[in-house]
Design a protein around this motif. Sequence first.
Motif, PDB file in Angstrom:
ATOM      1  N   SER A  93       0.877  -1.164   0.000  1.00 34.52           N
ATOM      2  CA  SER A  93       0.000   0.000   0.000  1.00 34.52           C
ATOM      3  C   SER A  93       0.915   1.215   0.000  1.00 34.52           C
ATOM      4  N   ALA A 202       2.025  -1.575   4.454  1.00 36.44           N
ATOM      5  CA  ALA A 202       2.355  -0.168   4.234  1.00 36.44           C
ATOM      6  C   ALA A 202       3.818  -0.016   3.837  1.00 36.44           C
ATOM      7  N   SER A 207       2.342   6.111   3.639  1.00 33.27           N
ATOM      8  CA  SER A 207       1.385   5.017   3.775  1.00 33.27           C
ATOM      9  C   SER A 207       1.275   4.580   5.230  1.00 33.27           C
ATOM     10  N   LYS A 211      -2.034   4.730   7.605  1.00 32.94           N
ATOM     11  CA  LYS A 211      -2.566   3.473   8.122  1.00 32.94           C
ATOM     12  C   LYS A 211      -2.699   3.504   9.640  1.00 32.94           C
ATOM     13  N   GLU A 280      -9.271   0.345  13.614  1.00 33.07           N
ATOM     14  CA  GLU A 280      -9.265  -0.564  12.473  1.00 33.07           C
ATOM     15  C   GLU A 280     -10.291  -1.663  12.679  1.00 33.07           C
TER      16      GLU A 280
END
Length: 723
Positions: A93, A202, A207, A211, A280
């Motif tokens: 990502s 990540a 990123s 995250k 998350e």
Amino acid sequence: MDKRGSRRKSAARKDGASRAAADEPQSRVKFWMRRLVIWGGALAVLVALFVGLAVVFAARSMPGYYQLKATQTAQTIVVRARDGTEIVELGPSYGKWLTSDEIPQVMKDAMISVEDRRYYSHFGIDPYGLVRAVYTAATGDRRVSATSTITQQLARNVFLNNNRSLDRKLREAVLAMALEAKFSKEQILELYLNKVYFGGGAYGVDSASRKFFSHPATELSTAEAAIIAGLVKAPSRYSPTADVNAAVGRASVVLRLMKEQGRIPADATVDPSAVKLKEEAGQNSVRYFTDWALPQLDLLLPETFEPIEVWTTLDVGMQRAATASIKSNTPDGAQGALVSMDRDGAVLALIGGTDYIQTNYNRATDARRQPGSSWKLFVYLAALEAGYTPDDRVVDTPVSINGWSPRNSSGRNVGEIDLRTAFAYSINTVAAQLGNEVGFGTVASMARRFGITTEINTYPSMVLGTNEVRLIDMTRAFAAVSAGGNSVEPYGILKVETTDGDLLYEHERNTRSTQLVPDYVAAGITDLLQTAVATGTGRAADIGRPVAGKTGTTSSNKDGYFVGFSSGITTGVWMGRDDNVRVGGLQGGTAPARAFAAYMRYAVKDRPVEQFDTDLQLPEWQLEPDDEYMLGDPEDYYFIDEQGNLIEPGTSDAPREDPFGDEFDRTLEGDRPRQPVPGQRPPQQPQQPPQPQQPPRGVDGAPQAIGDDFLNEATGARRDQRP
């Protein structure tokens, strides 16, 4: 005068000779030292020349800065279940590419402080750090830190793999010096911070910031930068979404180093525990399985960075059922783990804990815990291989072995029982006697034979499961019993393809399966395991079809175990606390057995009912007829009185002489009919051969006091040697 002069000359010559003799070793040392310096210098020049040429060649062939920016070497992996269903996509990502000016200075300082404090002074490799690492390793100091510089890490991430070989390290060093020769320090640091892996898929600081903290990296605070910098060493271990305490602890180390190196004020107060983390959504327990299976790709595949699709052995329905069974049956405050595999070793479901987000520590594959009485599998396997059968009589009585006196959980001893009952009710004193008889080393060897990979001690208490094992290893051992005593190798990957459909790997059926024990031993232990569920400590694992298994409970209820199999599926369940504290009421026959049953009802629902093969076809050496079968009813023996006169059988008031004496009487007493185990067929007694009604006669026709059968048995003659 001439004599004195002569003496002076003679003394001078002697003195000169002695000085010459003394100078000779020194001159030799100087000679060899000069040669060593010359040769060493020449060798150093040659090495430097070779390295210089290698660096120049690498620098000239290396992609340009903008090419490296555009190249993403991380790999996207689509993971599929055994039916092709996509279960998770893992891979890179990438956030926004940040230039050196856009990256906060505190992020640069944090990374340099923890990963490469002499970054701005070395030429790609850090000679001082390398010498220090060699010295500390030679002196046995375990505080050795990594010696790879930021430049070396960038070279490895961009151009190489993570294999720890001397060749790879040498290439890494050459490429690092080439990077330093071709790019500026700021360019190298920019490339590194935008490409390094921070965990959770990540890549790059932007990123990672998005995250973990829900904002771009340009807004990073000092505490957040410290958390991100601390992730590089071990992204999984220090991930704030997996273990907040570990992430905060690592960030504190980064902040301390920043203060020591003067990158932030010594009196600065920074609290990483106050950082607000991004919430998350809970992740599927599938990640426990992928964490175990995907690292195997490093061994199965050639080095490649292209996207791939991985078909695994995981069954989605079984994984859901396993997750539900562990969550609903694990006691409060405890953790649970489950491993389930098919008869060929294919892992169908794997649970490493009750919540992957709370903790991604995989208790199914990594944790080492005591298995309790489920370890008796190996004790009884060794006993059966040594000649015992499930119907053999044993005595449950207090026992002491080298000062060790095991007790039964009930606190009582029941006396004489058969082996089947002793196993079903997990009687400790019998297991101790069996282990002592066959040898504790033999039990350890049996465990190794069936796939236990952890260290095994051979103290007497080992028969009760005091050695620490992995759940996946215990499940593998029971799966080998389910497979008829043949070895089983757990695996999780069926095949790997590129996104274009090119096959990179396909699992081959194991044709090299090894028979670990003879068939009769596998049948005997299956008989015992089935009884343990049908009538013994594992009754809670009953699912309405044949189940074979064993419970295990450690001292003070710290661990609960149940491992068993049915219809070709073998499943192991462990429950306990990570801090090894007692769990009230936890026993292998309670929560673990109930979780096993809840899962297995689903797992085997589409499979045919299979009866176990418990028919013991004993080897010839175990087929010796017992005395009572051979000699008939003791009341029918023929005896003679003191005068040598024949006494008719059944004459109870006549004096009799026992030809075998007290020892034979004790043998008969020990062989009295066995009490059947509840739920088991009573063992069939051999039919008695017809006894002669009249005294036998010899070749001369005279009556014999004792028949030929009796004489052959008494003298040790073999039956097949009779006329």
